[in-house]
Motif scaffolding. Sequence first.
Motif, PDB file in Angstrom:
ATOM      1  N   GLY A 199       0.776  -1.223  -0.050  1.00 44.53           N
ATOM      2  CA  GLY A 199       0.057   0.006   0.078  1.00 44.53           C
ATOM      3  C   GLY A 199       0.878   1.049   0.193  1.00 44.53           C
ATOM      4  O   GLY A 199       0.574   2.284  -0.498  1.00 44.53           O
ATOM      5  N   ARG A 200       1.861   1.289   0.759  1.00 49.26           N
ATOM      6  CA  ARG A 200       2.909   2.372   0.576  1.00 49.26           C
ATOM      7  C   ARG A 200       3.559   2.617  -0.622  1.00 49.26           C
ATOM      8  O   ARG A 200       3.726   3.767  -1.013  1.00 49.26           O
ATOM      9  N   GLY A 201       3.829   1.599  -1.292  1.00 51.27           N
ATOM     10  CA  GLY A 201       4.298   1.552  -2.817  1.00 51.27           C
ATOM     11  C   GLY A 201       3.042   2.458  -3.705  1.00 51.27           C
ATOM     12  O   GLY A 201       3.587   3.287  -4.394  1.00 51.27           O
ATOM     13  N   GLU A 202       2.075   1.937  -3.592  1.00 49.47           N
ATOM     14  CA  GLU A 202       0.798   2.689  -4.234  1.00 49.47           C
ATOM     15  C   GLU A 202       0.817   4.008  -3.743  1.00 49.47           C
ATOM     16  O   GLU A 202       0.463   4.962  -4.843  1.00 49.47           O
ATOM     17  N   GLU A 203       0.764   4.220  -2.837  1.00 49.02           N
ATOM     18  CA  GLU A 203       0.909   5.886  -2.372  1.00 49.02           C
ATOM     19  C   GLU A 203       1.953   6.494  -2.891  1.00 49.02           C
ATOM     20  O   GLU A 203       1.944   7.763  -3.261  1.00 49.02           O
ATOM     21  N   TYR A 204       3.043   5.957  -2.992  1.00 48.96           N
ATOM     22  CA  TYR A 204       4.346   6.865  -3.655  1.00 48.96           C
ATOM     23  C   TYR A 204       4.049   7.011  -4.995  1.00 48.96           C
ATOM     24  O   TYR A 204       4.387   7.786  -5.633  1.00 48.96           O
ATOM     25  N   LEU A 205       3.456   5.955  -5.773  1.00 49.33           N
ATOM     26  CA  LEU A 205       3.017   6.247  -7.054  1.00 49.33           C
ATOM     27  C   LEU A 205       1.969   7.430  -7.428  1.00 49.33           C
ATOM     28  O   LEU A 205       2.336   8.213  -8.224  1.00 49.33           O
ATOM     29  N   ARG A 206       1.038   7.489  -6.272  1.00 51.49           N
ATOM     30  CA  ARG A 206       0.048   8.490  -6.473  1.00 51.49           C
ATOM     31  C   ARG A 206       0.812   9.879  -6.517  1.00 51.49           C
ATOM     32  O   ARG A 206       0.692  10.993  -7.109  1.00 51.49           O
ATOM     33  N   ARG A 207       1.939   9.925  -5.426  1.00 52.24           N
ATOM     34  CA  ARG A 207       2.609  11.022  -5.494  1.00 52.24           C
ATOM     35  C   ARG A 207       3.284  11.351  -6.751  1.00 52.24           C
ATOM     36  O   ARG A 207       3.503  12.634  -6.969  1.00 52.24           O
ATOM     37  N   ALA A 208       3.614  10.513  -7.193  1.00 50.99           N
ATOM     38  CA  ALA A 208       4.565  10.547  -8.695  1.00 50.99           C
ATOM     39  C   ALA A 208       3.606  11.271  -9.733  1.00 50.99           C
ATOM     40  O   ALA A 208       4.003  12.201 -10.424  1.00 50.99           O
ATOM     41  N   TRP A 209       2.418  10.590  -9.825  1.00 47.30           N
ATOM     42  CA  TRP A 209       1.309  11.310 -10.735  1.00 47.30           C
ATOM     43  C   TRP A 209       1.096  12.809 -10.215  1.00 47.30           C
ATOM     44  O   TRP A 209       1.101  13.591 -11.371  1.00 47.30           O
ATOM     45  N   GLU A 210       1.016  12.859  -9.025  1.00 45.32           N
ATOM     46  CA  GLU A 210       0.831  14.440  -8.776  1.00 45.32           C
ATOM     47  C   GLU A 210       1.826  15.344  -9.151  1.00 45.32           C
ATOM     48  O   GLU A 210       1.945  16.547  -9.286  1.00 45.32           O
ATOM     49  N   ARG A 211       3.094  14.766  -9.136  1.00 39.98           N
ATOM     50  CA  ARG A 211       4.311  15.387  -9.454  1.00 39.98           C
ATOM     51  C   ARG A 211       4.604  15.500 -11.063  1.00 39.98           C
ATOM     52  O   ARG A 211       5.449  16.050 -11.578  1.00 39.98           O
ATOM     53  N   GLY A 212       3.735  15.110 -11.861  1.00 41.33           N
ATOM     54  CA  GLY A 212       3.813  15.256 -13.267  1.00 41.33           C
ATOM     55  C   GLY A 212       4.223  13.833 -14.046  1.00 41.33           C
ATOM     56  O   GLY A 212       4.203  13.958 -15.151  1.00 41.33           O
ATOM     57  N   TRP A 213       4.641  12.737 -13.260  1.00 46.35           N
ATOM     58  CA  TRP A 213       5.030  11.719 -13.704  1.00 46.35           C
ATOM     59  C   TRP A 213       3.827  10.765 -14.164  1.00 46.35           C
ATOM     60  O   TRP A 213       2.749  10.873 -14.035  1.00 46.35           O
ATOM     61  N   GLN A 214       4.142   9.840 -15.462  1.00 40.82           N
ATOM     62  CA  GLN A 214       3.174   9.028 -15.929  1.00 40.82           C
ATOM     63  C   GLN A 214       3.756   7.563 -15.887  1.00 40.82           C
ATOM     64  O   GLN A 214       4.878   7.317 -15.653  1.00 40.82           O
TER      65      GLN A 214
END
Length: 390
Positions: free
Chosen positions: A40-55
């Motif tokens: 779950g923490r890994g998915e949370e880090y991905l959500r943060r990446a999306w918010e910072r412009g990453w795809q």
Amino acid sequence: MDSVIDKAFAAALYGDGDEGLDAGASMLAAAPGADDELRGRGEEYLRRAWERGWQPADVVRVVRRDLAETHLNLTAALIHAETGRYPHLPPRWATQLADIGPGAERPQDRFSSATVHLQLYRLLLRLPPIEPVGPPPGGAVPGPVEGEPRTLTRIRALLAKAEATGFPEEAEALTAKAQELMARHSVDEALLAARTHAKNVPAACRVGVDAPYETAKAILLDAVASANRCRAVWNEALGFTTVVGFEPDLEAVELLYTSLLVQGTSAMTRAEAEQRAGGRKRTKTFRQSFLMAYAHRIGGRLATAGEHAVTEAAETSRDTALLPVLAARDVAVTDRAEQMFPETTTTRVRGATDGAGWTHGTAAADRAHVPGRGGRAPDADRSLGRGRGR
């Protein structure tokens, strides 16, 4: 279990050495009940990446470059789990997810598995903000589009055949026809938008520019983008170029760049084999010079082809609005690129040192068969726009 994970993360994610990673992995290996929270923490880090412009494709590209296959499998699995939460995804994400694959994880002992998780999370945590090229998942997205325009389907098929054939003459006809269709499609879309007063605005996409020979590849992509009325900004550190333009032109850039890169790489391999057969040992310098020459020659020919296509379209349609419409779109693209990359710098890239590589690369570019004529000498240079994350 949060306290175990928090302690493991504090030890592993905020340092550079292996000692903290080993300590954190040991804590997680001894706590089987923490596995769900760990993912779950890994998915949370991905959500943060999306918010910072990453795809998704951007994340996978960095993981592939900096980590190992086990990390790549874990990344793919986490991306699919995280993006499965959303009823709708932004444009281009479905294609990226399909390209990534499901990410089957291989069985590992608990300590090794925990180490892989922590190494990946350390990388995700440190991803810098980058210029967004679309909305993050969960936001408002355009309505669904049923399939792609028939013209793009034809272009895709022509380029696939050009890549597959072993006959240069056939590749010439196929690639030339594809380029012709691209130019005509762009003009038609521009006129249609003007006549219907559509509120189209420039968009952007990112295209991976991977090692080796990334400078030559970036030059090739810049040439393709310029010929298709787009602007390209290369981020060398993160291994991608951002292309800014109207959507039909972005699609053309992606298709043509990918095809020309495949054709150029195949031609380079054949040329190098011929050099070896002739008793001349070739090196990385030969390949670098080959691709630089290929990119420079393609650039000149694409520019000529683009100008010819617009002139022909204007004469055929006799639409006096065409040139002003295209000029307005060029201004809009430039404005959008400057808004996205206000600190872009221009780098002059000097060319090749292997004469045989340059000669073979130039010939291969001619065989890529884009209409038009042009080329540069081996000591020519070219400017590349470079940008960096915000």
